[in-house]
Scaffold this active site. Structure first.
Site, PDB file in Angstrom:
ATOM      1  N   HIS A 290      -9.433   1.035   4.823  1.00 44.05           N
ATOM      2  CA  HIS A 290      -8.173   1.188   5.566  1.00 44.05           C
ATOM      3  C   HIS A 290      -8.431   2.071   6.786  1.00 44.05           C
ATOM      4  O   HIS A 290      -9.235   2.998   6.728  1.00 44.05           O
ATOM      5  CB  HIS A 290      -7.115   1.818   4.649  1.00 44.05           C
ATOM      6  CG  HIS A 290      -5.741   1.790   5.242  1.00 44.05           C
ATOM      7  ND1 HIS A 290      -5.329   2.686   6.201  1.00 44.05           N
ATOM      8  CD2 HIS A 290      -4.687   0.958   5.034  1.00 44.05           C
ATOM      9  CE1 HIS A 290      -4.084   2.408   6.551  1.00 44.05           C
ATOM     10  NE2 HIS A 290      -3.671   1.357   5.852  1.00 44.05           N
TER      11      HIS A 290
ATOM     12  N   GLY B 249       2.842  -1.233   4.259  1.00 39.89           N
ATOM     13  CA  GLY B 249       2.863   0.180   3.904  1.00 39.89           C
ATOM     14  C   GLY B 249       4.276   0.629   3.581  1.00 39.89           C
ATOM     15  O   GLY B 249       4.794   0.404   2.488  1.00 39.89           O
ATOM     16  N   GLY B 250       4.926   1.249   4.552  1.00 43.42           N
ATOM     17  CA  GLY B 250       6.235   1.875   4.336  1.00 43.42           C
ATOM     18  C   GLY B 250       7.256   0.984   3.647  1.00 43.42           C
ATOM     19  O   GLY B 250       7.968   1.437   2.737  1.00 43.42           O
TER      20      GLY B 250
ATOM     21  N   GLU C 245      -5.347  -5.279  10.488  1.00 43.47           N
ATOM     22  CA  GLU C 245      -4.328  -4.263  10.720  1.00 43.47           C
ATOM     23  C   GLU C 245      -4.617  -3.530  12.030  1.00 43.47           C
ATOM     24  O   GLU C 245      -5.478  -2.626  12.046  1.00 43.47           O
ATOM     25  CB  GLU C 245      -4.330  -3.236   9.580  1.00 43.47           C
ATOM     26  CG  GLU C 245      -4.023  -3.823   8.224  1.00 43.47           C
ATOM     27  CD  GLU C 245      -3.459  -2.756   7.288  1.00 43.47           C
ATOM     28  OE1 GLU C 245      -2.315  -2.934   6.861  1.00 43.47           O
ATOM     29  OE2 GLU C 245      -4.148  -1.759   7.026  1.00 43.47           O
TER      30      GLU C 245
ATOM     31  N   SER D 209       3.429  -2.476  10.291  1.00 45.95           N
ATOM     32  CA  SER D 209       4.874  -2.513  10.547  1.00 45.95           C
ATOM     33  C   SER D 209       5.540  -3.830  10.166  1.00 45.95           C
ATOM     34  O   SER D 209       6.485  -4.278  10.826  1.00 45.95           O
ATOM     35  CB  SER D 209       5.163  -2.163  12.014  1.00 45.95           C
ATOM     36  OG  SER D 209       4.761  -0.820  12.283  1.00 45.95           O
TER      37      SER D 209
ATOM     38  N   GLY E 219       2.521   1.962  10.766  1.00 47.21           N
ATOM     39  CA  GLY E 219       3.500   3.034  10.645  1.00 47.21           C
ATOM     40  C   GLY E 219       4.209   3.387  11.942  1.00 47.21           C
ATOM     41  O   GLY E 219       4.883   4.409  12.024  1.00 47.21           O
TER      42      GLY E 219
ATOM     43  N   ASN F 151       0.871  -1.182   0.000  1.00 45.81           N
ATOM     44  CA  ASN F 151       0.000   0.000   0.000  1.00 45.81           C
ATOM     45  C   ASN F 151       0.905   1.229   0.000  1.00 45.81           C
ATOM     46  O   ASN F 151       1.504   1.546   1.023  1.00 45.81           O
ATOM     47  CB  ASN F 151      -0.894  -0.023   1.251  1.00 45.81           C
ATOM     48  CG  ASN F 151      -1.696   1.262   1.407  1.00 45.81           C
ATOM     49  OD1 ASN F 151      -1.813   2.051   0.468  1.00 45.81           O
ATOM     50  ND2 ASN F 151      -2.251   1.457   2.593  1.00 45.81           N
ATOM     51  N   TRP F 152       0.987   1.870  -1.144  1.00 47.56           N
ATOM     52  CA  TRP F 152       1.897   3.024  -1.255  1.00 47.56           C
ATOM     53  C   TRP F 152       1.306   4.290  -0.642  1.00 47.56           C
ATOM     54  O   TRP F 152       1.987   5.300  -0.549  1.00 47.56           O
ATOM     55  CB  TRP F 152       2.239   3.268  -2.726  1.00 47.56           C
ATOM     56  CG  TRP F 152       3.306   2.344  -3.259  1.00 47.56           C
ATOM     57  CD1 TRP F 152       3.728   1.158  -2.718  1.00 47.56           C
ATOM     58  CD2 TRP F 152       4.110   2.546  -4.439  1.00 47.56           C
ATOM     59  NE1 TRP F 152       4.730   0.608  -3.478  1.00 47.56           N
ATOM     60  CE2 TRP F 152       4.985   1.441  -4.546  1.00 47.56           C
ATOM     61  CE3 TRP F 152       4.156   3.528  -5.416  1.00 47.56           C
ATOM     62  CZ2 TRP F 152       5.910   1.308  -5.585  1.00 47.56           C
ATOM     63  CZ3 TRP F 152       5.075   3.402  -6.451  1.00 47.56           C
ATOM     64  CH2 TRP F 152       5.942   2.301  -6.534  1.00 47.56           C
ATOM     65  N   LYS F 153       0.010   4.246  -0.299  1.00 51.07           N
ATOM     66  CA  LYS F 153      -0.665   5.437   0.246  1.00 51.07           C
ATOM     67  C   LYS F 153      -0.455   6.626  -0.708  1.00 51.07           C
ATOM     68  O   LYS F 153      -0.377   6.427  -1.917  1.00 51.07           O
ATOM     69  CB  LYS F 153      -0.164   5.722   1.657  1.00 51.07           C
ATOM     70  CG  LYS F 153      -0.189   4.488   2.546  1.00 51.07           C
ATOM     71  CD  LYS F 153       0.030   4.783   3.987  1.00 51.07           C
ATOM     72  CE  LYS F 153       0.115   3.481   4.742  1.00 51.07           C
ATOM     73  NZ  LYS F 153       0.058   3.633   6.168  1.00 51.07           N
TER      74      LYS F 153
ATOM     75  N   GLU G  18      -6.871   4.419   8.017  1.00 56.67           N
ATOM     76  CA  GLU G  18      -6.663   5.858   7.789  1.00 56.67           C
ATOM     77  C   GLU G  18      -7.917   6.483   7.178  1.00 56.67           C
ATOM     78  O   GLU G  18      -8.245   7.640   7.463  1.00 56.67           O
ATOM     79  CB  GLU G  18      -5.427   6.072   6.895  1.00 56.67           C
ATOM     80  CG  GLU G  18      -4.143   5.815   7.668  1.00 56.67           C
ATOM     81  CD  GLU G  18      -2.939   5.452   6.811  1.00 56.67           C
ATOM     82  OE1 GLU G  18      -2.990   5.623   5.584  1.00 56.67           O
ATOM     83  OE2 GLU G  18      -1.949   4.976   7.394  1.00 56.67           O
TER      84      GLU G  18
HETATM   85  C1  PEP Z   1      -0.719   0.081   6.083  1.00 54.18           C
HETATM   86  O1  PEP Z   1      -0.841   1.293   6.008  1.00 54.18           O
HETATM   87  O2  PEP Z   1      -1.576  -0.653   5.584  1.00 54.18           O
HETATM   88  C2  PEP Z   1       0.452  -0.443   6.780  1.00 54.18           C
HETATM   89  C3  PEP Z   1       0.432  -1.680   7.150  1.00 54.18           C
HETATM   90  O3  PEP Z   1       1.491   0.431   6.984  1.00 54.18           O
HETATM   91  P1  PEP Z   1       2.943   0.073   7.603  1.00 54.18           P
HETATM   92  O4  PEP Z   1       3.391  -1.222   6.994  1.00 54.18           O
HETATM   93  O5  PEP Z   1       3.801   1.215   7.223  1.00 54.18           O
HETATM   94  O6  PEP Z   1       2.748  -0.062   9.086  1.00 54.18           O
END
Ligand code: PEP
Length: 256
Positions: free
Chosen positions: A101, A238-239, A171, A217, A177, A15-17, A103
């Site tokens: 998600h 994500g990251g 999640e 994470s 994050g 997920n590049w957001k 967010e």
């Molecule tokens: C996400 O936003 O779906 C996520 C899992 O982010 P991260 O891996 O950066 O915690």
């Protein structure tokens, strides 16, 4: 407990957001090269910003990487300025869409019912919907994590959900994050509870076929431990999905 041989084929989803311009195609190119050289035993997906689905899918679909959106509207079309429909994602070459998600649940007040409607729209457009669920830290501290998440699973999955068309992503909100993750025992307990819920609703044949991803994470250093747990059928990353080298190192969990 570890994954059973009958478990569904895993999915590693990035997920590049709201990150990435066209120049980020070099990362996709690099990832594609690594996957071609050492194919992992999982499906690989990148959900970039919507502007990049078409150029990425045009260049790399069918070469070991699928692409998808990060949200869609529940309606097929209409007066919804700034929104994108599931059919538009499919038309751009997307095969999946992330729905609900945390967010978006937090920033736009998306309810379980709204998420179920979006997932229904995704299915109608032929996309696979990745439906996100997860508890807040306060809910975990209060001991209600499993009840909260199972309630979200019940209310966010549309009636037409099938194991081929819907993926559940667990999640924990407090792990996204932050660099923090639940213990392996807590992840396994939550995934077992979600599996039980899916099996109760969809039956003993279909329930075990749903993919349940863990997200929050995930990085190269913890991927193998998390991804080999029972009922963990992949990751939503994500990251660490932004850099080909990091995402590819996570895929190592699915290489022999
Ligand atoms: C996400 O936003 O779906 C996520 C899992 O982010 P991260 O891996 O950066 O915690």
């Amino acid at each position: 407990m570890t994954r059973s041989p009958q478990a569904p084929r895993p999915l590693a989803a990035g997920n590049w957001k709201m990150n990435g311009l066209l120049a980020a195609r070099t990362e996709v190119e690099a990832l594609g090269r690594r996957i071609a050289a050492a194919p992992p035993a999982c499906d690989v997906l990148i959900c970039p910003p919507a502007t990049l689905i078409r150029p990425f899918a045009g260049a790399w679909s069918g070469q070991g990487i699928a692409f998808g959106g990060q949200d869609c509207h529940a309606a097929a079309s209409g007066a919804h300025t700034g929104d994108i429909s599931a059919a538009m994602i499919a038309d751009a070459g997307g095969a999946y869409v992330i729905i609900g998600h945390s967010e978006r649940r937090a920033a736009y007040g998306e309810s379980d019912a709204a998420i179920a409607a979006k997932a229904e729209a995704a299915l109608s457009a032929g996309l696979v919907a990745i439906v996100c669920v997860g508890e807040t830290l306060a809910e975990r501290d209060a001991g209600s994590a499993i009840a909260v998440v199972c309630g979200q699973v019940d209310a966010s999955l549309p009636p037409a959900a099938t194991p081929d068309a819907v993926v559940v992503a667990y999640e924990p909100v407090w792990a996204i994050g932050t660099g923090r993750t639940p213990s392996s025992g807590d992840i396994a307990a939550m995934h077992a509870a979600i599996r039980e819920r899916l099996t109760a609703r969809f039956g003993a044949q279909e329930g075990p076929r749903f993919r349940i991803l863990y997200g929050g994470s995930v990085k190269p250093s913890n991927a193998a431990e998390i991804l080999h747990l029972a009922n963990v059928d992949g990751a939503l990353v994500g990251g660490a999905s932004l850099k080909a080298a990091d995402f590819d190192a996570i895929l190592d969990a699915y290489r022999g």
